[in-house]
Design a protein around this motif. Structure first.
Motif: not given
Length: 250
Positions: A9-10, A13-14, A18-20, A33
């Motif tokens: 996820i990290d 998203c980076d 994205w956001q998740g 996400c």
């Protein structure tokens, strides 16, 4: 699907903006996400169907999901067409129904019958899905299989410079592609792979490497634009592309 869900996820998203976050226990922690408030992809922890940790951890992979109006009928046609039903069909609360399939050559993909959740809510923009591609050893056999289980047809791409490339089409509209494994390194198995659109392939490639990713095919120019093939820090392969035709359907 990755052994370390939070690390995946990290990373994404980076990389894509994205956001998740990990979801509730009742959904196995599945993370949807989002980008600009709309769903773009899902990330889950690798686990057995009963929620236990596998003795032998499966490889980190992205799974392409193909939509169907009647998953039970589609799954039956999979068996008739010599594909393998790996899981399902199963209900995912009121969101929809899913199954996981392997085509006759072994390429794994998912099926999704929408309930309250249709799937990707944003495509063809920076950080969002733009294309899905099947690599297989026999494109003719794959064409016959997918056309037998879903309302898709196949046709040679008319894009100059991509001789031998095959398009999956729905109602005459390109929705995915297929290429021969002969153009890939020896030992690469049949597989589906997602492409994410980015504003700058070179910048994203540099950022991905800085975050621990591996470059499988460095940024290069081709008929559909500029692209690179990467593997995230846990080994999940994906492609990024800057395409002048990003308004085309994913």
């Amino acid at each position: 699907m990755a052994p370390d869900q939070q690390a995946a996820i990290d990373f994404y998203c980076d990389l894509f903006g994205w956001q998740g976050e990990a979801g509730p226990e009742k959904t196995g922690g599945y993370a949807v996400c989002s980008l600009k408030g709309k769903p773009v992809a899902g990330i889950m922890k690798a686990m057995n169907p009963d929620g236990t940790v596998p003795d032998l951890m499966p490889p980190t992979v992205w799974t392409t999901y193909l939509s169907t109006d009647d998953i039970d009928a589609t799954v039956k046609s999979v068996t008739d067409a010599r594909g393998t039903v790996m899981m399902g069909p199963v209900d995912v609360m009121d969101l929809g129904r899913m199954a996981v399939i392997a085509d006759p050559a072994g390429a794994v993909f998912g099926l999704w019958q929408p309930g309250t959740f249709d799937g990707a809510g944003i495509v063809n923009e920076h950080g969002a899905l733009i294309w899905n591609e099947l690599a297989t050893g026999d494109t003719r056999a794959a064409s016959a299989f997918y056309s037998a289980i879903l309302p898709v047809t196949t046709a040679p791409s008319e894009t100059p410079g991509v001789e031998g490339y095959v398009e999956f089409q729905v109602a005459g509209r390109a929705v995915g592609g297929m290429m021969d494994l002969a153009g890939m390194p020896a030992g690469v198995p049949p597989h589906w792979q997602p492409y994410f659109h980015v504003d700058s392939v070179d910048e994203v490639q540099t950022a991905a490497v800085r975050a621990g990713a591996t470059v499988l095919a460095p940024a290069f120019d081709m008929a559909a634009g500029r692209m690179a093939v990467l593997a995230d820090p846990q080994g999940g392969a994906f492609s990024v592309i800057t395409s002048p035709t990003q308004d085309d359907p994913a």
